[in-house]
Design an enzyme around this catalytic site. Structure first.
Site, mmCIF file in Angstrom:
data_model
loop_
_atom_site.group_PDB
_atom_site.id
_atom_site.type_symbol
_atom_site.label_atom_id
_atom_site.label_comp_id
_atom_site.label_asym_id
_atom_site.label_seq_id
_atom_site.Cartn_x
_atom_site.Cartn_y
_atom_site.Cartn_z
ATOM 1 N N CYS A 88 0.612 -1.535 0.029
ATOM 2 C CA CYS A 88 0.168 0.097 0.055
ATOM 3 C C CYS A 88 1.405 1.205 -0.150
ATOM 4 O O CYS A 88 1.235 1.694 1.257
ATOM 5 C CB CYS A 88 -0.690 0.236 1.645
ATOM 6 S SG CYS A 88 -2.052 1.531 1.249
ATOM 7 N N HIS A 90 -0.085 4.203 -0.391
ATOM 8 C CA HIS A 90 -0.364 5.862 0.198
ATOM 9 C C HIS A 90 -0.066 5.206 2.098
ATOM 10 O O HIS A 90 0.161 6.422 2.547
ATOM 11 C CB HIS A 90 -1.949 5.924 0.517
ATOM 12 C CG HIS A 90 -2.937 5.473 1.592
ATOM 13 N ND1 HIS A 90 -3.663 4.327 0.661
ATOM 14 C CD2 HIS A 90 -2.932 6.131 2.691
ATOM 15 C CE1 HIS A 90 -4.357 3.725 2.300
ATOM 16 N NE2 HIS A 90 -4.120 4.731 3.485
ATOM 17 N N HIS A 207 -8.367 -4.599 -7.400
ATOM 18 C CA HIS A 207 -8.286 -3.826 -6.975
ATOM 19 C C HIS A 207 -8.786 -3.611 -8.586
ATOM 20 O O HIS A 207 -8.706 -4.182 -9.918
ATOM 21 C CB HIS A 207 -7.264 -2.969 -6.797
ATOM 22 C CG HIS A 207 -7.215 -2.746 -5.480
ATOM 23 N ND1 HIS A 207 -6.018 -4.250 -5.081
ATOM 24 C CD2 HIS A 207 -6.765 -2.312 -4.535
ATOM 25 C CE1 HIS A 207 -5.760 -3.551 -3.676
ATOM 26 N NE2 HIS A 207 -6.651 -2.400 -3.536
ATOM 27 N N ASP A 233 -10.414 4.688 -2.261
ATOM 28 C CA ASP A 233 -9.255 4.805 -2.561
ATOM 29 C C ASP A 233 -10.398 6.628 -2.731
ATOM 30 O O ASP A 233 -9.972 6.892 -3.297
ATOM 31 C CB ASP A 233 -8.539 4.186 -3.100
ATOM 32 C CG ASP A 233 -7.102 4.759 -2.601
ATOM 33 O OD1 ASP A 233 -6.815 5.747 -1.854
ATOM 34 O OD2 ASP A 233 -5.959 4.431 -2.539
ATOM 35 N N CYS A 237 -4.186 6.483 -5.232
ATOM 36 C CA CYS A 237 -3.805 4.424 -5.016
ATOM 37 C C CYS A 237 -1.819 4.807 -5.437
ATOM 38 O O CYS A 237 -2.378 4.496 -7.023
ATOM 39 C CB CYS A 237 -4.722 3.923 -5.679
ATOM 40 S SG CYS A 237 -4.355 1.978 -5.114
ATOM 41 N N GLY A 238 -1.044 4.306 -4.779
ATOM 42 C CA GLY A 238 0.135 4.223 -5.303
ATOM 43 C C GLY A 238 0.157 3.020 -5.850
ATOM 44 O O GLY A 238 1.445 2.921 -7.049
ATOM 45 N N THR A 239 0.185 1.507 -5.607
ATOM 46 C CA THR A 239 -0.035 0.394 -5.647
ATOM 47 C C THR A 239 -0.547 0.540 -7.672
ATOM 48 O O THR A 239 -0.568 0.442 -8.715
ATOM 49 C CB THR A 239 -0.407 -0.828 -5.114
ATOM 50 O OG1 THR A 239 -1.793 -0.101 -5.125
ATOM 51 C CG2 THR A 239 0.212 -0.601 -3.600
#
Ligand code: PYC
Length: 317
Positions: A88, A90, A207, A233, A237-239
């Site tokens: 994750c 964030h 996701h 989110d 969403c960094g991923t």
């Protein structure tokens, strides 16, 4: 589980709750061993920390543990309203801001061990950059027959979690449309599972990321990301941004080192870029900021019928 000390923060609007004291003992070993033990034996703890009445669906929790390598600062397990997350971004930015707030780390580079690989964090004042795990496009232009929205075409990509990414939403990516976007993304999520469309080794694609044009003039794209427990989110969403950059890189639409500014549904932005790897994957770096919002002691009364949280969602379909 009578008293748990937590520090809360948000990264681009998306909350992270870091457990500082009172978490379960997970023994020794790799972070993957500890994550398996956490999932198998401490699901009530996960739910108690994240679910109502002490948390809410959008929250992501982070449990810290002693690192197995002397070069790492900490191990971290991320979890949400229905289970564990691989990575994750964030949340990693939230963990870094929390550790800095507690004066457990100073600026500079730190390694965090996660169940899907080590990530590198660079703290530069308010700006925190995360060098994420290698990310890649697995399936290009995959068609899924949805129950309510016809055929939807998108990519399947890894960015530390599995994503289905599509531009195919007929709904504008705007906060006023959150219900319609949630229904569309959840239909995709359920239809992927029903159709048996999975990622590597049968992994569930849990996701869903929808894209549209940015609202901000300084962003390249705007997204809506639906997480496994049906919460969206608030951050970009960094991923998910890592997965998006992997798709762009595979199509030669984003060069190594080139900036990709991803706007979220609420208008926050992550800045991304990547370096290429010899196996075709990319190593993304995502930059954002997190703000500490609370330091609390969560209390658990033995007589409280909801002391282990209210499980509205079970995940999956
Ligand atoms: O920023 O990677 C992320 C993330 C995953 C789920 C919620 N946020």
């Amino acid at each position: 589980m009578d008293c748990v000390h937590v520090v809360d923060s948000h990264t681009g609007g998306e909350p992270t709750r870091v457990v500082i004291q009172g978490g379960p003992q997970l023994g020794t070993g790799t972070i993957s061993d500890k994550a398996r033990r956490f999932a198998a034996k401490h699901d009530n703890f996960r739910s108690a920390i994240i679910n109502e009445p002490r948390g809410a669906d959008a929250w992501v929790g982070a449990l810290l543990a002693e690192p197995s390598s002397s070069s790492a600062t900490s191990q971290v397990i991320f979890f949400n309203n229905v289970g564990l997350l691989g990575m994750c971004v964030h949340g990693t930015i939230g963990v870094a801001a929390t550790l800095a707030h507690l004066e457990r780390v100073t600026g500079g580079r730190h390694i965090l061990e996660t169940p899907v690989g080590d990530v590198k964090v660079e703290i530069d004042g308010d700006r925190i950059s995360v060098e994420n795990v290698p990310s890649y496009l697995l399936g290009e232009a995959v068609e899924v027959e949805t129950s309510k929205h016809g055929t939807v075409c998108g990519d399947i990509a890894w960015g530390g979690n599995w994503f289905f990414l599509t531009d195919g939403a007929n709904v504008e990516i705007t906060a006023a449309n959150v219900d319609a976007l949630t229904n569309f993304a959840w239909d995709i999520r359920c239809s992927l599972e029903k159709s048996g469309i999975t990622a590597t080794d049968g992994a569930v694609i849990d996701h869903v990321e929808l894209f549209g044009p940015p609202t901000r003039s300084d962003a390249d794209s705007k997204n809506f990301v639906l997480c496994p427990g049906k919460a969206y989110d608030r951050s970009p969403c960094g991923t998910g941004t890592s997965a998006k950059m992997a798709c762009l890189a595979a199509r030669n639409m984003l060069a190594p080192g080139q900036s990709w500014r991803q706007e979220s549904i609420i208008g926050s932005v992550f800045e991304g870029s990547y370096s290429g790897n010899s196996n075709g994957s990319i190593t993304p770096t995502i930059t954002g900021s997190a703000y500490v919002t609370a330091e609390s002691k969560l209390l658990f009364d033995q007589n409280d019928p909801f002391r282990t949280g209210i499980r509205f969602h079970q995940g999956g379909i």
